[in-house]
Enzyme design. Structure first.
Site, mmCIF file in Angstrom:
data_model
loop_
_atom_site.group_PDB
_atom_site.id
_atom_site.type_symbol
_atom_site.label_atom_id
_atom_site.label_comp_id
_atom_site.label_asym_id
_atom_site.label_seq_id
_atom_site.Cartn_x
_atom_site.Cartn_y
_atom_site.Cartn_z
ATOM 1 N N GLU A 197 -9.879 -1.904 5.404
ATOM 2 C CA GLU A 197 -10.313 -1.369 6.636
ATOM 3 C C GLU A 197 -11.661 -2.344 7.101
ATOM 4 O O GLU A 197 -12.222 -2.937 6.194
ATOM 5 C CB GLU A 197 -10.570 -0.067 6.652
ATOM 6 C CG GLU A 197 -9.664 1.117 6.464
ATOM 7 C CD GLU A 197 -9.021 1.202 7.827
ATOM 8 O OE1 GLU A 197 -8.936 0.115 8.528
ATOM 9 O OE2 GLU A 197 -8.277 2.216 7.973
ATOM 10 N N ASP B 281 0.927 -0.977 0.208
ATOM 11 C CA ASP B 281 0.075 0.079 0.060
ATOM 12 C C ASP B 281 0.645 1.273 0.118
ATOM 13 O O ASP B 281 2.180 1.109 0.140
ATOM 14 C CB ASP B 281 -0.915 0.135 1.306
ATOM 15 C CG ASP B 281 -0.322 -0.473 2.337
ATOM 16 O OD1 ASP B 281 1.164 -0.345 2.619
ATOM 17 O OD2 ASP B 281 -0.996 -0.872 3.420
ATOM 18 N N HIS C 199 -7.429 -4.633 10.344
ATOM 19 C CA HIS C 199 -7.242 -4.361 8.851
ATOM 20 C C HIS C 199 -5.899 -4.977 8.398
ATOM 21 O O HIS C 199 -5.026 -5.247 9.332
ATOM 22 C CB HIS C 199 -7.110 -2.878 8.540
ATOM 23 C CG HIS C 199 -5.855 -1.947 9.044
ATOM 24 N ND1 HIS C 199 -5.879 -0.783 9.825
ATOM 25 C CD2 HIS C 199 -4.539 -2.138 8.793
ATOM 26 C CE1 HIS C 199 -4.840 -0.368 9.904
ATOM 27 N NE2 HIS C 199 -4.027 -1.108 9.309
ATOM 28 N N ASN D 128 -7.737 -2.721 14.412
ATOM 29 C CA ASN D 128 -8.808 -3.025 14.098
ATOM 30 C C ASN D 128 -9.172 -4.337 12.974
ATOM 31 O O ASN D 128 -9.991 -4.592 12.490
ATOM 32 C CB ASN D 128 -9.860 -1.984 13.416
ATOM 33 C CG ASN D 128 -9.090 -1.363 12.197
ATOM 34 O OD1 ASN D 128 -8.001 -1.931 11.744
ATOM 35 N ND2 ASN D 128 -9.511 -0.273 11.601
HETATM 36 C C1 F6R Z 1 1.404 -1.495 6.054
HETATM 37 C C2 F6R Z 1 0.110 -2.087 6.064
HETATM 38 C C3 F6R Z 1 -0.612 -2.024 7.623
HETATM 39 C C4 F6R Z 1 0.219 -2.331 8.805
HETATM 40 C C5 F6R Z 1 -0.652 -2.145 10.052
HETATM 41 C C6 F6R Z 1 -0.092 -2.483 11.486
HETATM 42 O O1 F6R Z 1 1.699 -1.736 5.013
HETATM 43 O O2 F6R Z 1 -0.279 -2.646 5.561
HETATM 44 O O3 F6R Z 1 -1.638 -2.829 7.455
HETATM 45 O O4 F6R Z 1 0.558 -3.575 8.740
HETATM 46 O O5 F6R Z 1 -1.255 -0.738 9.958
HETATM 47 O O6 F6R Z 1 0.936 -1.296 11.631
HETATM 48 P P1 F6R Z 1 1.814 -1.288 12.756
HETATM 49 O O7 F6R Z 1 2.859 -2.364 12.378
HETATM 50 O O8 F6R Z 1 2.487 -0.093 12.713
HETATM 51 O O9 F6R Z 1 1.307 -1.665 14.100
#
Ligand code: F6R
Length: 246
Positions: A143, A68, A138, A136
């Site tokens: 989301e 992403d 995701h 959450n």
């Molecule tokens: C990042 C991504 C997100 C993160 C998620 C957790 O490329 O795809 O889904 O993996 O937001 O983020 P952290 O590791 O910062 O808790």
């Protein structure tokens, strides 16, 4: 089917996943890796850098595609995911940057999503897709919601995600509100998916993923249960919090 690996510590989780990636690259030097950003994989990337510098793994023929990117900031912005990947991994290993792809955050968002979709399949699907998980549930920027998307698309970020990511920006107002992301089908297309999670903020999301066989769009990670080769790596602290006994 989910295989759950419980390690002694977050550092051990990172070592476990770095080892998986090194083994894959050593067995298949021209493999394709799906990569993730966020805080969780940073120490794992450090271990890949160390292994590369120690001559234990060669990334020269590896191709990568990232999950992403934020919309509205250029790849030179210090919070863009292109910048993140360059500074946390690509600049320190012997990968050919021409073989790395992070979606464009600027310009025509729909065209950028179509380009990401094409990159997911170009030269074959990923041999391994690395994932983190949002508080959450995701996955990438898919989301929690009544509906999910199969293919690459533009996603409006939820308040929960904006709040969680605000720690990387000077002000919460600076966090982009939309992002370009692989869809769930793109992620499930990878030959193997490996998710690392740590920290008690992830407890509910991981409970939904490892403690039942229920699948819900309100915890997008639960769709990984339909993947034939999904590995979830959590440390003992998180496993205890969700009540996972193995
Ligand atoms: C990042 C991504 C997100 C993160 C998620 C957790 O490329 O795809 O889904 O993996 O937001 O983020 P952290 O590791 O910062 O808790």
């Amino acid at each position: 089917m989910i295989q759950v690996v419980v390690t002694e510590s977050y550092d051990a989780s990172c070592a476990y996943v770095a080892d998986m990636i090194c083994k894959l690259v050593n067995e298949k030097p021209a493999c394709k890796l799906g990569l993730a950003t966020g805080g969780t994989p940073v120490p794992m990337y450090k271990k890949l850098i160390e292994a590369n510098k120690a001559g234990k793994v060669d990334f020269s023929a590896v191709h990568t595609v990232n999950l992403d990117e934020y919309c509205g900031i250029p790849g030179t912005h210090d919070q863009s995911y292109r910048y993140f990947m360059d500074t946390n991994l690509f600049d320190h290993i012997n990968i050919d940057k021409a073989n790395t792809y992070v979606a464009q955050g600027m310009g025509d968002a729909e065209a950028n999503a179509a380009e990401l979709e094409a990159k997911v399949y170009e030269g074959g699907v990923a041999d391994l897709q690395l994932l983190g998980i949002g508080n959450n549930g995701h996955i990438a920027f898919n989301e929690a919601s009544d509906t999910l998307h199969a293919t690459a698309h533009i996603e409006k970020l939820t308040e929960s995600t904006i709040n969680a990511n605000a720690r990387f920006f000077e002000r919460k107002e600076d966090v982009p509100t939309t992002a370009i992301t692989m869809g769930m089908g793109d992620i499930l297309a990878a030959k193997c998916v490996v998710l690392i999670a740590t920290g008690l903020a992830k407890t509910d999301a991981i409970r939904g993923l490892v403690m039942s066989d229920e699948i819900t769009t309100h915890n997008p990670s639960t769709m990984l249960k339909m993947h034939p080769n999904a590995v979830v790596v959590i440390d003992k602290e998180l496993a205890d919090a969700v009540g996972y006994k193995g």
